[in-house]
Scaffold this motif. Structure first.
Motif, PDB file in Angstrom:
ATOM      1  N   ASP A  59       0.819  -1.207   0.000  1.00 17.12           N
ATOM      2  CA  ASP A  59       0.000   0.000   0.000  1.00 17.12           C
ATOM      3  C   ASP A  59       0.855   1.260   0.000  1.00 17.12           C
ATOM      4  OD1 ASP A  59       1.064  -0.086   2.560  1.00 17.12           O
ATOM      5  OD2 ASP A  59      -0.833  -0.549   3.550  1.00 17.12           O
ATOM      6  N   GLU A  60       0.193   2.391   0.126  1.00 16.88           N
ATOM      7  CA  GLU A  60       0.886   3.689   0.084  1.00 16.88           C
ATOM      8  C   GLU A  60       1.964   3.782   1.147  1.00 16.88           C
ATOM      9  OE1 GLU A  60       1.444   7.446  -1.605  1.00 16.88           O
ATOM     10  OE2 GLU A  60      -0.448   6.445  -2.035  1.00 16.88           O
ATOM     11  N   GLU A  61       1.682   3.278   2.345  1.00 17.06           N
ATOM     12  CA  GLU A  61       2.658   3.333   3.431  1.00 17.06           C
ATOM     13  C   GLU A  61       3.933   2.590   3.062  1.00 17.06           C
ATOM     14  OE1 GLU A  61       2.882   2.330   8.235  1.00 17.06           O
ATOM     15  OE2 GLU A  61       1.746   1.002   6.893  1.00 17.06           O
ATOM     16  N   LEU A  62       3.783   1.393   2.560  1.00 14.54           N
ATOM     17  CA  LEU A  62       4.954   0.600   2.207  1.00 14.54           C
ATOM     18  C   LEU A  62       5.701   1.203   1.020  1.00 14.54           C
ATOM     19  CD1 LEU A  62       5.451  -3.133   2.238  1.00 14.54           C
ATOM     20  CD2 LEU A  62       5.909  -1.974   0.090  1.00 14.54           C
ATOM     21  N   LEU A  63       4.960   1.662   0.025  1.00 12.93           N
ATOM     22  CA  LEU A  63       5.591   2.238  -1.159  1.00 12.93           C
ATOM     23  C   LEU A  63       6.339   3.530  -0.812  1.00 12.93           C
ATOM     24  CD1 LEU A  63       2.628   1.627  -3.613  1.00 12.93           C
ATOM     25  CD2 LEU A  63       4.830   0.440  -3.651  1.00 12.93           C
ATOM     26  N   THR A  64       5.818   4.272   0.133  1.00 17.49           N
ATOM     27  CA  THR A  64       6.504   5.497   0.581  1.00 17.49           C
ATOM     28  C   THR A  64       7.770   5.153   1.348  1.00 17.49           C
ATOM     29  OG1 THR A  64       4.406   6.699   0.700  1.00 17.49           O
ATOM     30  CG2 THR A  64       6.252   7.602   1.957  1.00 17.49           C
ATOM     31  N   ALA A  65       7.695   4.088   2.142  1.00 15.33           N
ATOM     32  CA  ALA A  65       8.886   3.647   2.891  1.00 15.33           C
ATOM     33  C   ALA A  65       9.989   3.176   1.951  1.00 15.33           C
ATOM     34  CB  ALA A  65       8.498   2.529   3.856  1.00 15.33           C
ATOM     35  N   GLY A  66       9.582   2.581   0.836  1.00 14.29           N
ATOM     36  CA  GLY A  66      10.560   2.031  -0.103  1.00 14.29           C
ATOM     37  C   GLY A  66      11.130   3.084  -1.032  1.00 14.29           C
ATOM     38  N   LYS A  67      11.945   3.941  -0.498  1.00 11.03           N
ATOM     39  CA  LYS A  67      12.473   5.078  -1.274  1.00 11.03           C
ATOM     40  C   LYS A  67      13.380   4.642  -2.413  1.00 11.03           C
ATOM     41  CE  LYS A  67      12.232   8.164   2.730  1.00 11.03           C
ATOM     42  NZ  LYS A  67      10.993   8.796   2.254  1.00 11.03           N
ATOM     43  N   ASN A  68      13.968   3.447  -2.293  1.00 11.42           N
ATOM     44  CA  ASN A  68      14.869   2.966  -3.348  1.00 11.42           C
ATOM     45  C   ASN A  68      14.227   1.906  -4.242  1.00 11.42           C
ATOM     46  OD1 ASN A  68      17.075   4.526  -2.301  1.00 11.42           O
ATOM     47  ND2 ASN A  68      17.358   2.970  -0.718  1.00 11.42           N
ATOM     48  N   LEU A  69      12.964   1.604  -3.986  1.00 14.00           N
ATOM     49  CA  LEU A  69      12.313   0.526  -4.720  1.00 14.00           C
ATOM     50  C   LEU A  69      12.203   0.828  -6.212  1.00 14.00           C
ATOM     51  CD1 LEU A  69       9.366  -0.645  -2.431  1.00 14.00           C
ATOM     52  CD2 LEU A  69      11.332  -2.000  -3.174  1.00 14.00           C
ATOM     53  N   LYS A  70      12.582  -0.159  -6.993  1.00 11.58           N
ATOM     54  CA  LYS A  70      12.450  -0.066  -8.452  1.00 11.58           C
ATOM     55  C   LYS A  70      11.424  -1.051  -8.978  1.00 11.58           C
ATOM     56  CE  LYS A  70      17.304   1.298  -8.835  1.00 11.58           C
ATOM     57  NZ  LYS A  70      17.496   1.252  -7.365  1.00 11.58           N
ATOM     58  N   VAL A  71      11.236  -2.175  -8.290  1.00 10.15           N
ATOM     59  CA  VAL A  71      10.323  -3.198  -8.779  1.00 10.15           C
ATOM     60  C   VAL A  71       9.767  -4.017  -7.617  1.00 10.15           C
ATOM     61  CG1 VAL A  71      12.270  -4.776  -9.194  1.00 10.15           C
ATOM     62  CG2 VAL A  71      10.082  -5.217 -10.311  1.00 10.15           C
ATOM     63  N   ILE A  72       8.496  -4.388  -7.760  1.00  7.61           N
ATOM     64  CA  ILE A  72       7.857  -5.340  -6.856  1.00  7.61           C
ATOM     65  C   ILE A  72       7.300  -6.462  -7.713  1.00  7.61           C
ATOM     66  CG2 ILE A  72       5.999  -5.741  -5.198  1.00  7.61           C
ATOM     67  CD1 ILE A  72       6.290  -2.767  -4.401  1.00  7.61           C
ATOM     68  N   ALA A  73       7.786  -7.667  -7.496  1.00  9.25           N
ATOM     69  CA  ALA A  73       7.315  -8.842  -8.231  1.00  9.25           C
ATOM     70  C   ALA A  73       6.390  -9.622  -7.315  1.00  9.25           C
ATOM     71  CB  ALA A  73       8.500  -9.701  -8.675  1.00  9.25           C
ATOM     72  N   ASN A  74       5.115  -9.659  -7.670  1.00 10.64           N
ATOM     73  CA  ASN A  74       4.080 -10.285  -6.849  1.00 10.64           C
ATOM     74  C   ASN A  74       3.811 -11.688  -7.370  1.00 10.64           C
ATOM     75  OD1 ASN A  74       2.265  -9.756  -4.619  1.00 10.64           O
ATOM     76  ND2 ASN A  74       0.581  -9.835  -6.079  1.00 10.64           N
ATOM     77  N   MET A  75       3.984 -12.686  -6.522  1.00  9.49           N
ATOM     78  CA  MET A  75       3.868 -14.078  -6.962  1.00  9.49           C
ATOM     79  C   MET A  75       2.402 -14.512  -7.012  1.00  9.49           C
ATOM     80  SD  MET A  75       5.908 -17.378  -5.474  1.00  9.49           S
ATOM     81  CE  MET A  75       5.165 -18.985  -5.681  1.00  9.49           C
ATOM     82  N   ALA A  76       1.704 -13.989  -8.004  1.00 12.72           N
ATOM     83  CA  ALA A  76       0.284 -14.283  -8.225  1.00 12.72           C
ATOM     84  C   ALA A  76      -0.110 -13.662  -9.554  1.00 12.72           C
ATOM     85  CB  ALA A  76      -0.562 -13.700  -7.101  1.00 12.72           C
ATOM     86  N   VAL A  77      -1.225 -14.131 -10.102  1.00  8.60           N
ATOM     87  CA  VAL A  77      -1.782 -13.456 -11.270  1.00  8.60           C
ATOM     88  C   VAL A  77      -2.469 -12.174 -10.825  1.00  8.60           C
ATOM     89  CG1 VAL A  77      -3.461 -13.585 -13.140  1.00  8.60           C
ATOM     90  CG2 VAL A  77      -2.108 -15.572 -12.578  1.00  8.60           C
ATOM     91  N   GLY A  78      -3.319 -12.285  -9.805  1.00  3.94           N
ATOM     92  CA  GLY A  78      -4.020 -11.122  -9.285  1.00  3.94           C
ATOM     93  C   GLY A  78      -3.078 -10.204  -8.530  1.00  3.94           C
ATOM     94  N   TYR A  79      -3.424  -8.941  -8.500  1.00  2.00           N
ATOM     95  CA  TYR A  79      -2.591  -7.961  -7.792  1.00  2.00           C
ATOM     96  C   TYR A  79      -3.459  -6.987  -7.008  1.00  2.00           C
ATOM     97  CZ  TYR A  79      -3.592  -6.110 -12.473  1.00  2.00           C
ATOM     98  OH  TYR A  79      -4.213  -5.770 -13.650  1.00  2.00           O
ATOM     99  N   ASP A  80      -4.590  -7.518  -6.500  1.00  2.00           N
ATOM    100  CA  ASP A  80      -5.481  -6.690  -5.704  1.00  2.00           C
ATOM    101  C   ASP A  80      -4.870  -6.308  -4.361  1.00  2.00           C
ATOM    102  OD1 ASP A  80      -6.497  -9.681  -6.035  1.00  2.00           O
ATOM    103  OD2 ASP A  80      -6.657  -9.172  -3.909  1.00  2.00           O
ATOM    104  N   ASN A  81      -3.763  -6.946  -3.990  1.00  2.00           N
ATOM    105  CA  ASN A  81      -3.056  -6.575  -2.759  1.00  2.00           C
ATOM    106  C   ASN A  81      -2.073  -5.435  -2.980  1.00  2.00           C
ATOM    107  OD1 ASN A  81      -1.538  -8.525  -4.351  1.00  2.00           O
ATOM    108  ND2 ASN A  81      -0.046  -8.557  -2.684  1.00  2.00           N
ATOM    109  N   VAL A  82      -1.993  -4.931  -4.213  1.00  2.00           N
ATOM    110  CA  VAL A  82      -1.018  -3.898  -4.568  1.00  2.00           C
ATOM    111  C   VAL A  82      -1.731  -2.621  -4.995  1.00  2.00           C
ATOM    112  CG1 VAL A  82       0.917  -3.301  -6.076  1.00  2.00           C
ATOM    113  CG2 VAL A  82       0.585  -5.686  -5.365  1.00  2.00           C
TER     114      VAL A  82
END
Length: 329
Positions: A59-82
């Motif tokens: 969510d927004e909180e995690l994405l804001t914390a991840g200041k260096n994040l370039k990619v998130i690979a979600n191990m699922a077809v669905g991405y309703d958790n993102v």
């Protein structure tokens, strides 16, 4: 310094070998226990890439914390958790794992349909508990699958593959989707109908629609009342597309005949959940893609997507296409 990758579950090292060879990688130490939120936030703050499961809230909180994040690979077809929109704004690529699990999930979905129809769990438990005492003409009589009508709600790749399975049972195939699928109609004999027509005509209503704001809770008490009283409902999509209280009430009122469920609104489902008290409900622990081959392929695809992004290449399965446009502009 090498880019830092955090993986939210313990995985076989062979499946993520490229990551281990090229990057600094740290894995949560448990395979069957979710990473605590505070640990995930700490790891996100220093990670260049996250390899996540559908159980994590990106969510927004995690994405804001991840200041260096370039990619998130979600191990699922669905991405309703993102929160894909927030990730795109922050310049973070979101990847998923379509295609590699299509056949495995379709197999499980059709197996769940057959299990609910033929009362296989009830029968197996009766034998194990020593309650098979005799035989009678209608002893554990279930419902035919062959030559019956299957209605598929959500005709994506998995839906089409379930329809292909249904052709082997000479089933009539109806489907409802946001857009028509002419190729599926031609190849599989599938017929596009309205949602209401599908509900009223299908002997098996199979939900494979993604979870979106529009589909959340779409299977309501009113919807179940539109189904045949002899119909069986199967959900292998996401639990939150179903109003579980409405489903329980519909089953208790014999408005539908049974249900096969691989997903639930809250997972793991509580052992005292009312749905689990009903003998005509087959409940599975979200194992749609749970074959060794499919899960290994999903892990490897996540690893390949992370590797590509961190090395400046386009990933194989990008969810937020806008990210690629921004990168190239």
């Amino acid at each position: 310094m090498k880019p830092y990758v955090f993986i939210t579950r313990k995985l076989p090292e062979e499946a993520i070998k490229p990551l281990l060879e090229k990057f600094e990688v740290h894995m949560w130490e448990h395979e069957a226990i979710s990473v605590p939120r505070d640990v995930l936030l700490e790891e996100a703050a220093k990670a260049d890439a996250l390899f996540t499961m559908l159980t994590e809230a990106i969510d927004e909180e995690l994405l804001t914390a991840g200041k260096n994040l370039k990619v998130i690979a979600n191990m699922a077809v669905g991405y309703d958790n993102v929160d894909v929109a927030a990730a795109t704004r922050k310049g973070i690529a979101i990847c998923n794992t379509p295609d590699v699990l299509t056949d495995a999930t379709a197999d499980l979905t059709f197996g769940l349909l057959m299990t609910a129809a033929r009362r296989i769990v009830e029968a197996a438990e009766l034998v194990k508990q020593g309650n098979w005492q005799n035989w009678s003409p209608l002893f554990l009589a279930g419902k035919d699958v062959h030559h019956k009508t299957i209605g598929i709600v959500g005709m994506g790749k998995i839906g089409e593959t379930v329809a292909k399975r249904a052709t082997g049972f000479d089933m009539n195939i109806l489907y409802y989707n946001r857009t028509r699928k002419p190729e599926a109609e031609e190849k599989l004999g599938a017929v596009y109908v309205s949602f209401d027509e599908l509900l009223s005509k299908s002997d098996y209503v199979v939900c494979l629609t993604p979870l979106t704001p529009e589909t959340r809770g779409m299977f309501s008490r009113e919807v179940f009342r539109k189904m045949k009283s002899s119909a069986i409902f199967v959900n292998a999509a996401r639990g939150a597309v179903v109003d579980e209280t409405a489903l329980y009430e519909a089953l208790m009122a014999v408005e539908i005949a049974g249900a096969g469920l691989d997903v639930f609104e809250r997972e793991p489902i509580r052992a005292d959940h009312p749905l689990l008290t009903l003998p005509n409900v087959v409940a599975l622990p979200h194992i749609g893609s749970a074959t060794l081959d499919a899960r290994t392929d999903m892990m490897q695809l996540c690893a390949e997507n992370i590797e590509a992004i961190l090395e400046g290449r386009a990933p194989k399965t990008l969810v937020n296409r806008e990210w690629l446009t921004r990168v190239r502009s």
